[in-house]
Design a protein around this motif. Structure first.
Motif, PDB file in Angstrom:
ATOM      1  N   ILE A 101       0.839  -1.202   0.000  1.00  0.00           N
ATOM      2  CA  ILE A 101       0.000   0.000   0.000  1.00  0.00           C
ATOM      3  C   ILE A 101       0.874   1.251   0.000  1.00  0.00           C
ATOM      4  O   ILE A 101       0.622   2.212  -0.750  1.00  0.00           O
ATOM      5  CB  ILE A 101      -0.936  -0.009   1.226  1.00  0.00           C
ATOM      6  CG1 ILE A 101      -1.980  -1.126   1.090  1.00  0.00           C
ATOM      7  CG2 ILE A 101      -1.633   1.341   1.384  1.00  0.00           C
ATOM      8  CD1 ILE A 101      -2.825  -1.343   2.332  1.00  0.00           C
ATOM      9  N   ALA A 102       1.915   1.252   0.823  1.00  0.00           N
ATOM     10  CA  ALA A 102       2.810   2.409   0.883  1.00  0.00           C
ATOM     11  C   ALA A 102       3.505   2.642  -0.453  1.00  0.00           C
ATOM     12  O   ALA A 102       3.632   3.785  -0.914  1.00  0.00           O
ATOM     13  CB  ALA A 102       3.853   2.198   1.983  1.00  0.00           C
ATOM     14  N   ALA A 103       3.951   1.558  -1.107  1.00  0.00           N
ATOM     15  CA  ALA A 103       4.642   1.695  -2.389  1.00  0.00           C
ATOM     16  C   ALA A 103       3.716   2.243  -3.465  1.00  0.00           C
ATOM     17  O   ALA A 103       4.141   2.997  -4.347  1.00  0.00           O
ATOM     18  CB  ALA A 103       5.212   0.351  -2.821  1.00  0.00           C
ATOM     19  N   ASP A 104       2.435   1.879  -3.411  1.00  0.00           N
ATOM     20  CA  ASP A 104       1.475   2.404  -4.384  1.00  0.00           C
ATOM     21  C   ASP A 104       1.132   3.869  -4.102  1.00  0.00           C
ATOM     22  O   ASP A 104       0.884   4.640  -5.029  1.00  0.00           O
ATOM     23  CB  ASP A 104       0.183   1.567  -4.360  1.00  0.00           C
ATOM     24  CG  ASP A 104       0.326   0.243  -5.102  1.00  0.00           C
ATOM     25  OD1 ASP A 104       1.176   0.164  -6.003  1.00  0.00           O
ATOM     26  OD2 ASP A 104      -0.413  -0.707  -4.773  1.00  0.00           O
ATOM     27  N   ARG A 105       1.138   4.262  -2.846  1.00  0.00           N
ATOM     28  CA  ARG A 105       0.707   5.612  -2.493  1.00  0.00           C
ATOM     29  C   ARG A 105       1.835   6.631  -2.539  1.00  0.00           C
ATOM     30  O   ARG A 105       1.650   7.745  -3.039  1.00  0.00           O
ATOM     31  CB  ARG A 105       0.064   5.600  -1.101  1.00  0.00           C
ATOM     32  CG  ARG A 105      -1.290   4.900  -1.071  1.00  0.00           C
ATOM     33  CD  ARG A 105      -1.949   5.025   0.282  1.00  0.00           C
ATOM     34  NE  ARG A 105      -3.284   4.411   0.285  1.00  0.00           N
ATOM     35  CZ  ARG A 105      -4.074   4.333   1.338  1.00  0.00           C
ATOM     36  NH1 ARG A 105      -3.673   4.834   2.514  1.00  0.00           N
ATOM     37  NH2 ARG A 105      -5.264   3.762   1.258  1.00  0.00           N
ATOM     38  N   VAL A 106       2.992   6.287  -2.003  1.00  0.00           N
ATOM     39  CA  VAL A 106       4.078   7.271  -1.931  1.00  0.00           C
ATOM     40  C   VAL A 106       5.159   7.033  -2.980  1.00  0.00           C
ATOM     41  O   VAL A 106       6.035   7.876  -3.159  1.00  0.00           O
ATOM     42  CB  VAL A 106       4.714   7.306  -0.525  1.00  0.00           C
ATOM     43  CG1 VAL A 106       3.661   7.551   0.521  1.00  0.00           C
ATOM     44  CG2 VAL A 106       5.458   6.009  -0.225  1.00  0.00           C
ATOM     45  N   GLY A 107       5.115   5.891  -3.656  1.00  0.00           N
ATOM     46  CA  GLY A 107       6.086   5.622  -4.707  1.00  0.00           C
ATOM     47  C   GLY A 107       7.026   4.484  -4.370  1.00  0.00           C
ATOM     48  O   GLY A 107       7.247   4.160  -3.198  1.00  0.00           O
ATOM     49  N   ARG A 108       7.579   3.858  -5.421  1.00  0.00           N
ATOM     50  CA  ARG A 108       8.453   2.698  -5.226  1.00  0.00           C
ATOM     51  C   ARG A 108       9.784   3.110  -4.580  1.00  0.00           C
ATOM     52  O   ARG A 108      10.237   2.490  -3.627  1.00  0.00           O
ATOM     53  CB  ARG A 108       8.745   1.997  -6.548  1.00  0.00           C
ATOM     54  CG  ARG A 108       7.618   1.905  -7.569  1.00  0.00           C
ATOM     55  CD  ARG A 108       6.323   1.321  -7.075  1.00  0.00           C
ATOM     56  NE  ARG A 108       5.406   1.115  -8.191  1.00  0.00           N
ATOM     57  CZ  ARG A 108       4.101   1.108  -8.085  1.00  0.00           C
ATOM     58  NH1 ARG A 108       3.532   1.305  -6.901  1.00  0.00           N
ATOM     59  NH2 ARG A 108       3.329   0.884  -9.147  1.00  0.00           N
ATOM     60  N   LEU A 109      10.416   4.149  -5.127  1.00  0.00           N
ATOM     61  CA  LEU A 109      11.746   4.531  -4.658  1.00  0.00           C
ATOM     62  C   LEU A 109      11.777   4.945  -3.187  1.00  0.00           C
ATOM     63  O   LEU A 109      12.682   4.527  -2.452  1.00  0.00           O
ATOM     64  CB  LEU A 109      12.318   5.641  -5.537  1.00  0.00           C
ATOM     65  CG  LEU A 109      12.870   5.191  -6.891  1.00  0.00           C
ATOM     66  CD1 LEU A 109      13.284   6.396  -7.715  1.00  0.00           C
ATOM     67  CD2 LEU A 109      14.046   4.244  -6.708  1.00  0.00           C
ATOM     68  N   PRO A 110      10.849   5.782  -2.702  1.00  0.00           N
ATOM     69  CA  PRO A 110      10.895   6.140  -1.283  1.00  0.00           C
ATOM     70  C   PRO A 110      10.820   4.930  -0.354  1.00  0.00           C
ATOM     71  O   PRO A 110      11.498   4.894   0.679  1.00  0.00           O
ATOM     72  CB  PRO A 110       9.673   7.059  -1.111  1.00  0.00           C
ATOM     73  CG  PRO A 110       9.447   7.636  -2.467  1.00  0.00           C
ATOM     74  CD  PRO A 110       9.800   6.541  -3.421  1.00  0.00           C
ATOM     75  N   VAL A 111      10.013   3.936  -0.712  1.00  0.00           N
ATOM     76  CA  VAL A 111       9.906   2.749   0.143  1.00  0.00           C
ATOM     77  C   VAL A 111      11.177   1.914   0.069  1.00  0.00           C
ATOM     78  O   VAL A 111      11.632   1.356   1.078  1.00  0.00           O
ATOM     79  CB  VAL A 111       8.667   1.916  -0.251  1.00  0.00           C
ATOM     80  CG1 VAL A 111       8.560   0.662   0.618  1.00  0.00           C
ATOM     81  CG2 VAL A 111       7.391   2.742  -0.101  1.00  0.00           C
ATOM     82  N   ILE A 112      11.779   1.825  -1.127  1.00  0.00           N
ATOM     83  CA  ILE A 112      13.060   1.117  -1.242  1.00  0.00           C
ATOM     84  C   ILE A 112      14.119   1.787  -0.370  1.00  0.00           C
ATOM     85  O   ILE A 112      14.888   1.116   0.323  1.00  0.00           O
ATOM     86  CB  ILE A 112      13.520   1.068  -2.719  1.00  0.00           C
ATOM     87  CG1 ILE A 112      12.591   0.182  -3.546  1.00  0.00           C
ATOM     88  CG2 ILE A 112      14.958   0.561  -2.824  1.00  0.00           C
ATOM     89  CD1 ILE A 112      12.884   0.205  -5.038  1.00  0.00           C
ATOM     90  N   VAL A 113      14.160   3.115  -0.410  1.00  0.00           N
ATOM     91  CA  VAL A 113      15.121   3.851   0.418  1.00  0.00           C
ATOM     92  C   VAL A 113      14.849   3.582   1.904  1.00  0.00           C
ATOM     93  O   VAL A 113      15.796   3.378   2.699  1.00  0.00           O
ATOM     94  CB  VAL A 113      15.051   5.358   0.118  1.00  0.00           C
ATOM     95  CG1 VAL A 113      15.875   6.152   1.119  1.00  0.00           C
ATOM     96  CG2 VAL A 113      15.534   5.640  -1.301  1.00  0.00           C
ATOM     97  N   ALA A 114      13.579   3.558   2.293  1.00  0.00           N
ATOM     98  CA  ALA A 114      13.233   3.246   3.679  1.00  0.00           C
ATOM     99  C   ALA A 114      13.702   1.842   4.049  1.00  0.00           C
ATOM    100  O   ALA A 114      14.165   1.595   5.172  1.00  0.00           O
ATOM    101  CB  ALA A 114      11.726   3.370   3.886  1.00  0.00           C
ATOM    102  N   GLY A 115      13.584   0.922   3.095  1.00  0.00           N
ATOM    103  CA  GLY A 115      14.056  -0.438   3.335  1.00  0.00           C
ATOM    104  C   GLY A 115      15.554  -0.492   3.535  1.00  0.00           C
ATOM    105  O   GLY A 115      16.054  -1.190   4.435  1.00  0.00           O
ATOM    106  N   GLY A 116      16.285   0.260   2.710  1.00  0.00           N
ATOM    107  CA  GLY A 116      17.734   0.309   2.881  1.00  0.00           C
ATOM    108  C   GLY A 116      18.124   0.871   4.236  1.00  0.00           C
ATOM    109  O   GLY A 116      19.033   0.362   4.904  1.00  0.00           O
ATOM    110  N   GLY A 117      17.434   1.924   4.657  1.00  0.00           N
ATOM    111  CA  GLY A 117      17.703   2.501   5.970  1.00  0.00           C
ATOM    112  C   GLY A 117      17.419   1.521   7.098  1.00  0.00           C
ATOM    113  O   GLY A 117      18.166   1.441   8.079  1.00  0.00           O
TER     114      GLY A 117
END
Length: 453
Positions: A328-344
């Motif tokens: 849901i987060a990836a669809d709403r805020v975008g793929r890249l921001p969630v990937i960056v959050a995952g890396g963090g």
């Protein structure tokens, strides 16, 4: 004119392409006003049925190949009489998962998901049958039992490959604004199998006693039944989601085309696909490398088998349980921001685990965050990969990415042992953090990326 769905109505809405701004960047379609063939009622109906069948197969199949995570290593030790050879036999499933990923993707591109995933689950079924036979012959004929063991554990990797490619099948008919969410539902369904599968020991032994089999054979009888059911569920995928999507996107599955290597080469030249590939491989390498050696580190500090098991269970919970929220987060805020959050999150996990020392509570927290970080990368990166490449290359690139992920897992698992001996658990986590940091420049260079039909 768009094709009709068998047994349903027809579609007349052409897919709305993305547009480019004056600076050359791609602009996403407005999710508030969706358009395209994926929103046609017949396609929506097929997608809903597809998601139900894929989720059911993930649950059943996950229980089946999940038995190999715990019972398989015990059987390997019993047959080979060697912990070293048992580890080699267990690693064979990861190697096979990498080897079959591309052929399965090629088969899917030509014949559809139903045939490809069905074959993979069927192969995994034969593996469980072989392990039943290996358990029966463990004391009477170790040579034959060893051959059956290696085949059984190895070919179970086909089930792992099917589980991974099932997440991509969920995106074949998904609208762009729902791709991550639909993919994440299939990842979430894996939770049931990964939790129940490793706990088949006790019920399996009871079943073995009833059937007059060796105690170790019982869990794999259950696994064989579950994998057979998973195969049967997948064969119900009619119409096939990938073949139906190909008709709407005008991709001829029988037309000659270049191989997976060429498709991967073209994908590497696309910013979104390259970012997704690097992110998935880096996250998978870090997750497997740290997770594999965590039980050893905990054992060195006197942790009981119960505490070790609880820590791994909490880690698995982090990997899968929150994936719908990630989607849901990836669809709403975008793929890249969630990937960056995952890396963090992965970085925080390695810091906590790497500095835990004898604190089992800190190790458990670190492993939980390691699973969450992996999920935060896998779901959006898988979606980003899917929507970044042309439809004609998509399935082959998906298979190539899964092969790369499994190779990364094998490298992480094989290298983690020697590294633990050389630089300790803290050093292993520090090196894992460096792997994550190495992907940061690529993420920073990534720009707004196109969404494909």
């Amino acid at each position: 004119m768009c094709p009709s769905v068998p047994g349903e109505g027809s579609s007349t809405n052409p897919a709305r392409p993305h547009h480019r701004a004056s600076d050359g960047t791609s602009v996403r379609p407005d999710p508030v006003r969706p358009a395209g063939w994926q929103h046609e009622p017949p396609v929506v109906a097929v997608q809903r049925r597809t998601l139900r069948l894929l989720a059911a197969a993930q649950v059943l199949g996950g229980i089946g190949f999940g038995a190999g995570l715990s019972v398989g290593i015990l059987l390997a030790a019993q047959v080979t009489r060697s912990e070293g050879w048992a580890g080699v036999a267990r690693t064979s499933s990861t190697v096979v998962a990498a080897l079959v990923a591309v052929p399965l993707a090629v088969l899917a591109a030509r014949s559809g998901r139903r045939i490809s995933l069905g074959l993979a689950w069927a192969l995994a079924t034969t593996g469980s049958v072989a392990l039943v036979a290996a358990a029966q012959l463990a004391d009477s004929n170790r040579l034959v039992a060893s051959g059956l063991l290696i085949y059984g554990l190895g070919i179970s990797g086909a089930g792992s490959a099917a589980s991974l490619q099932g997440r991509y099948a969920a995106t074949d008919l998904a609208a762009p604004e729902h791709r991550s969410r639909h993919l994440s539902l299939i990842v979430w369904a894996t939770t049931v199998g990964t939790v129940l599968g490793p706990n088949l020991g006790a019920p399996g032994e009871a079943l073995a006693g009833t059937l007059g089999l060796a105690p170790m054979a019982g869990p794999f009888v259950i696994a064989a039944v579950m994998l057979t059911l998973a195969t049967g569920v997948i064969l119900l995928l009619r119409p096939d989601p990938l073949l139906l999507a190909a008709r709407y996107t005008h991709v001829d599955p029988h037309a000659p085309r270049s191989g997976t290597r060429a498709a991967m080469g073209r994908a590497w030249r696309i910013g979104g696909a390259r970012t997704a590939l690097v992110a998935m491989c880096a996250a998978h390498t870090v997750m497997v490398g740290v997770m594999t050696m965590t039980p050893v580190h905990m054992d060195h500090h006197g942790a009981s088998i119960t505490v070790v098991g609880l820590t791994i269970s909490i880690h698995v919970l982090g990997m899968f349980a929150f994936s719908p929220l990630v989607g849901i987060a990836a669809d709403r805020v975008g793929r890249l921001p969630v990937i960056v959050a995952g890396g963090g999150t992965l970085l925080v996990a390695t810091v906590i685990a790497g500095t835990a020392g004898p604190s089992m509570a800190r190790v458990t927290i670190g492993l939980f965050l390691l699973g969450v970080g992996w999920s935060l990368v896998l779901v959006p990166a898988s979606t980003l990969l899917t929507e970044s490449v042309p439809a004609a290359d998509r399935t082959r690139v998906q298979g190539g990415s899964d092969a790369a992920m499994n190779v990364s897992a094998a490298i992480g698992a094989a290298g983690s042992g020697p590294l633990l001996g050389l630089i300790g658990f803290g050093g292993l986590n520090a090196l894992s953090a460096l792997i994550v940091l190495a992907a940061v420049p690529l993420l920073l260079r990534a720009r707004r990326l196109p969404v494909r039909a």
